[in-house]
Motif scaffolding. Structure first.
Motif, PDB file in Angstrom:
ATOM      1  N   MET A 165     -11.619   3.943  -6.170  1.00  0.00           N
ATOM      2  CA  MET A 165     -11.153   3.593  -4.830  1.00  0.00           C
ATOM      3  C   MET A 165      -9.956   4.470  -4.487  1.00  0.00           C
ATOM      4  N   PHE A 166     -10.030   5.072  -3.311  1.00  0.00           N
ATOM      5  CA  PHE A 166      -8.926   5.805  -2.702  1.00  0.00           C
ATOM      6  C   PHE A 166      -8.588   4.991  -1.463  1.00  0.00           C
ATOM      7  N   GLY A 167      -7.553   4.172  -1.547  1.00  0.00           N
ATOM      8  CA  GLY A 167      -7.300   3.246  -0.452  1.00  0.00           C
ATOM      9  C   GLY A 167      -8.466   2.285  -0.350  1.00  0.00           C
ATOM     10  N   ASN A 168      -9.061   2.174   0.834  1.00  0.00           N
ATOM     11  CA  ASN A 168     -10.203   1.275   0.998  1.00  0.00           C
ATOM     12  C   ASN A 168     -11.534   2.027   0.959  1.00  0.00           C
TER      13      ASN A 168
ATOM     14  N   MET B 295       0.839  -1.180   0.000  1.00  0.00           N
ATOM     15  CA  MET B 295       0.000   0.000   0.000  1.00  0.00           C
ATOM     16  C   MET B 295       0.879   1.236   0.000  1.00  0.00           C
ATOM     17  N   ALA B 296       1.811   1.282  -0.897  1.00  0.00           N
ATOM     18  CA  ALA B 296       2.787   2.372  -0.938  1.00  0.00           C
ATOM     19  C   ALA B 296       2.152   3.730  -1.150  1.00  0.00           C
ATOM     20  N   ASP B 297       1.097   3.813  -1.952  1.00  0.00           N
ATOM     21  CA  ASP B 297       0.484   5.117  -2.181  1.00  0.00           C
ATOM     22  C   ASP B 297      -0.934   5.204  -1.625  1.00  0.00           C
ATOM     23  N   GLY B 298      -1.359   4.231  -0.820  1.00  0.00           N
ATOM     24  CA  GLY B 298      -2.664   4.298  -0.180  1.00  0.00           C
ATOM     25  C   GLY B 298      -3.814   3.964  -1.104  1.00  0.00           C
ATOM     26  N   THR B 299      -3.571   3.272  -2.224  1.00  0.00           N
ATOM     27  CA  THR B 299      -4.647   3.026  -3.163  1.00  0.00           C
ATOM     28  C   THR B 299      -5.121   1.582  -3.211  1.00  0.00           C
ATOM     29  N   THR B 300      -4.424   0.659  -2.606  1.00  0.00           N
ATOM     30  CA  THR B 300      -4.844  -0.726  -2.636  1.00  0.00           C
ATOM     31  C   THR B 300      -6.037  -0.916  -1.715  1.00  0.00           C
ATOM     32  N   SER B 301      -7.050  -1.580  -2.212  1.00  0.00           N
ATOM     33  CA  SER B 301      -8.277  -1.717  -1.443  1.00  0.00           C
ATOM     34  C   SER B 301      -8.497  -3.143  -0.974  1.00  0.00           C
ATOM     35  N   SER B 302      -8.829  -3.284   0.279  1.00  0.00           N
ATOM     36  CA  SER B 302      -9.315  -4.535   0.833  1.00  0.00           C
ATOM     37  C   SER B 302     -10.224  -4.152   1.993  1.00  0.00           C
ATOM     38  N   ALA B 303     -11.245  -3.371   1.674  1.00  0.00           N
ATOM     39  CA  ALA B 303     -12.152  -2.844   2.692  1.00  0.00           C
ATOM     40  C   ALA B 303     -12.768  -3.985   3.487  1.00  0.00           C
TER      41      ALA B 303
ATOM     42  N   ALA C 274      -5.902   7.299  -7.142  1.00  0.00           N
ATOM     43  CA  ALA C 274      -7.175   6.579  -7.179  1.00  0.00           C
ATOM     44  C   ALA C 274      -7.106   5.448  -8.203  1.00  0.00           C
ATOM     45  N   VAL C 275      -7.942   4.445  -8.008  1.00  0.00           N
ATOM     46  CA  VAL C 275      -8.081   3.339  -8.946  1.00  0.00           C
ATOM     47  C   VAL C 275      -9.544   3.306  -9.356  1.00  0.00           C
ATOM     48  N   GLU C 276      -9.796   3.482 -10.653  1.00  0.00           N
ATOM     49  CA  GLU C 276     -11.183   3.475 -11.116  1.00  0.00           C
ATOM     50  C   GLU C 276     -11.734   2.059 -11.109  1.00  0.00           C
ATOM     51  N   ASN C 277     -12.941   1.906 -10.578  1.00  0.00           N
ATOM     52  CA  ASN C 277     -13.628   0.620 -10.592  1.00  0.00           C
ATOM     53  C   ASN C 277     -14.237   0.384 -11.974  1.00  0.00           C
TER      54      ASN C 277
ATOM     55  N   GLY D 250     -15.793  15.197 -16.249  1.00  0.00           N
ATOM     56  CA  GLY D 250     -15.684  13.937 -15.514  1.00  0.00           C
ATOM     57  C   GLY D 250     -14.526  13.051 -15.934  1.00  0.00           C
ATOM     58  N   ALA D 251     -14.360  12.854 -17.230  1.00  0.00           N
ATOM     59  CA  ALA D 251     -13.267  11.982 -17.691  1.00  0.00           C
ATOM     60  C   ALA D 251     -11.913  12.558 -17.293  1.00  0.00           C
ATOM     61  N   GLU D 252     -11.772  13.888 -17.421  1.00  0.00           N
ATOM     62  CA  GLU D 252     -10.526  14.539 -17.025  1.00  0.00           C
ATOM     63  C   GLU D 252     -10.313  14.413 -15.512  1.00  0.00           C
ATOM     64  N   ALA D 253     -11.392  14.517 -14.756  1.00  0.00           N
ATOM     65  CA  ALA D 253     -11.290  14.396 -13.293  1.00  0.00           C
ATOM     66  C   ALA D 253     -10.827  12.998 -12.896  1.00  0.00           C
ATOM     67  N   ILE D 254     -11.400  11.976 -13.507  1.00  0.00           N
ATOM     68  CA  ILE D 254     -10.990  10.603 -13.186  1.00  0.00           C
ATOM     69  C   ILE D 254      -9.510  10.425 -13.503  1.00  0.00           C
ATOM     70  N   ALA D 255      -9.078  10.925 -14.651  1.00  0.00           N
ATOM     71  CA  ALA D 255      -7.656  10.822 -15.007  1.00  0.00           C
ATOM     72  C   ALA D 255      -6.793  11.570 -13.985  1.00  0.00           C
ATOM     73  N   TRP D 256      -7.243  12.749 -13.542  1.00  0.00           N
ATOM     74  CA  TRP D 256      -6.472  13.533 -12.573  1.00  0.00           C
ATOM     75  C   TRP D 256      -6.402  12.821 -11.231  1.00  0.00           C
ATOM     76  N   TYR D 257      -7.541  12.338 -10.725  1.00  0.00           N
ATOM     77  CA  TYR D 257      -7.544  11.655  -9.421  1.00  0.00           C
ATOM     78  C   TYR D 257      -6.663  10.400  -9.465  1.00  0.00           C
ATOM     79  N   THR D 258      -6.638   9.737 -10.598  1.00  0.00           N
ATOM     80  CA  THR D 258      -5.796   8.554 -10.741  1.00  0.00           C
ATOM     81  C   THR D 258      -4.319   8.931 -10.708  1.00  0.00           C
TER      82      THR D 258
END
Length: 163
Positions: free
Chosen positions: A57-60, A1-9, A37-40, A24-32
């Protein structure tokens, strides 16, 4: 979990933020790219290209997102002229995440610094108008110590400027 994005809630969240943005598409790319973030799977895109629904997902923690829409009475911060809330995110390395976000176009409001409550935190606005408080826990504090520190902080803290 080096960058806090791996999820196992371990359990479903009770509350999930749902962000509305212009672009929206630009926002998803930016958050990633900027916040890890990891897009579901399952992005729903309208025929006009706008995002009707997506999930990341941002972490869990899941955060949902759509393009703002006048038709659905769903304005975003760009239309409203700001946001009324902030999103708090805990990451393993706040300095790295905040620097990357700023490098990707976030506006830094409060530089990263150690806080009395045991976090190292910074605050920024993403390019889509949402406020983020990004932190790393640097010290676990008992309720009694937190109360003592909070009282000391309020005695020395200056009131925010009205300008």
């Amino acid at each position: 979990m080096a960058d806090g994005t791996t999820s196992s809630a371990p359990a479903p969240q009770t509350i999930t933020a749902y962000l509305r943005v212009r672009g929206g598409a630009e926002a998803i790319a930016w958050y990633t790219k900027a916040l890890g973030a990891v897009e579901n799977p399952g992005r729903m895109t309208m025929p006009n290209g706008k995002i009707a629904h997506s999930s990341m997902m941002f972490g869990n923690s899941e955060v949902m997102l759509s393009d703002e829409s006048e038709e659905w009475d769903s304005p975003g911060p760009s239309t409203l002229g700001g946001t009324t809330f902030s999103i708090s995110m805990v990451v393993p390395n706040v300095d790295e995440v905040v620097a990357r976000a700023v490098d990707q176009g976030a506006r830094l409001v409060h530089p990263v610094a150690d806080q009395f409550y045991g976090h190292r935190s910074g605050r920024l606005y993403d390019p889509f108008g949402h406020c983020w408080v990004i932190s790393t826990v640097i010290e676990e504090i008992s309720p009694e110590e937190m109360d003592r520190r909070a009282k000391a902080w309020t005695e020395t803290a200056e009131a925010p400027s009205s300008t």
